[in-house]
Design an enzyme around this catalytic site. Structure first.
Site, mmCIF file in Angstrom:
data_model
loop_
_atom_site.group_PDB
_atom_site.id
_atom_site.type_symbol
_atom_site.label_atom_id
_atom_site.label_comp_id
_atom_site.label_asym_id
_atom_site.label_seq_id
_atom_site.Cartn_x
_atom_site.Cartn_y
_atom_site.Cartn_z
ATOM 1 N N SER A 8 0.894 -1.383 0.064
ATOM 2 C CA SER A 8 -0.058 0.075 0.088
ATOM 3 C C SER A 8 0.794 1.169 -0.147
ATOM 4 O O SER A 8 2.132 1.205 0.628
ATOM 5 C CB SER A 8 -0.892 0.112 1.019
ATOM 6 O OG SER A 8 -1.568 1.128 1.377
ATOM 7 N N TYR A 59 -0.652 -0.720 10.168
ATOM 8 C CA TYR A 59 -0.906 -1.034 8.919
ATOM 9 C C TYR A 59 0.207 -0.262 8.213
ATOM 10 O O TYR A 59 0.748 -1.143 7.409
ATOM 11 C CB TYR A 59 -2.410 -0.492 8.368
ATOM 12 C CG TYR A 59 -2.622 -0.734 6.915
ATOM 13 C CD1 TYR A 59 -3.238 -2.097 6.520
ATOM 14 C CD2 TYR A 59 -2.533 -0.086 5.934
ATOM 15 C CE1 TYR A 59 -3.351 -2.801 5.209
ATOM 16 C CE2 TYR A 59 -2.576 -0.316 4.650
ATOM 17 C CZ TYR A 59 -3.203 -1.477 4.375
ATOM 18 O OH TYR A 59 -3.461 -2.018 3.002
ATOM 19 N N LYS A 95 3.043 -2.825 6.064
ATOM 20 C CA LYS A 95 3.272 -2.490 4.748
ATOM 21 C C LYS A 95 4.530 -2.026 4.136
ATOM 22 O O LYS A 95 5.129 -2.510 3.193
ATOM 23 C CB LYS A 95 1.977 -1.786 3.970
ATOM 24 C CG LYS A 95 0.718 -2.266 4.252
ATOM 25 C CD LYS A 95 0.511 -3.982 3.592
ATOM 26 C CE LYS A 95 -0.835 -4.415 3.675
ATOM 27 N NZ LYS A 95 -0.853 -5.691 2.955
#
Length: 144
Positions: free
Chosen positions: A96, A109, A113
């Protein structure tokens, strides 16, 4: 699977939870049993979060990282080893832009990533020594 088979392809289902320690071995075994080989892996593990860092506990952060990072590593590692020994294959991992830039309210997150970006760069570099040249990516530096 039905769509793949409708287009003349072959598919096999291997329902595993990526956070299970043996998920990669089970995926590899399913592919080898069905096809006798594995040429590629598409890994899209991910669980978003909605909590600012100052409100998170280390356990909440760790739980998100467990799915996003280790949920990718666990199935990837045995399949990568198999491909490396066989002399080739392709592994695609979805990450991402949060891993590059960070996103407010998504610290774990974003960090997980970003870790995947580093992991895949290492796999590409190390895989190149076994006749598995890295596939250029928009994130890869252009050779001089």
């Amino acid at each position: 699977m039905a769509e793949i088979e409708a287009r003349g392809g072959r598919a096999v289902a291997a329902p595993v939870a990526v956070e299970e320690a043996d998920s990669g071995e089970r995926l590899l075994a399913a592919a080898l049993d069905a096809f006798g080989r594995i040429d590629g892996l598409l890994n899209n593990a991910g669980a978003p979060e909605a909590s600012t860092l100052h409100k998170q506990t280390a356990e909440e952060f760790r739980a998100n990282f467990e799915v996003n990072f280790f949920g990718t590593l666990t199935p990837t590692l045995p399949i990568y080893r198999h491909m490396r020994e066989r002399g080739g294959g392709r592994i695609l991992v979805s990450t991402s832009t949060a891993g590059l830039h960070g996103v407010h309210g998504m610290a774990a997150y974003s960090a997980s990533k970003a870790g995947l970006i580093g992991l895949m760069r290492v796999i590409a570099l190390e895989g190149a020594s076994r006749n598995a040249p890295p596939t250029p990516s928009p994130l890869s530096p252009t050779p001089a």
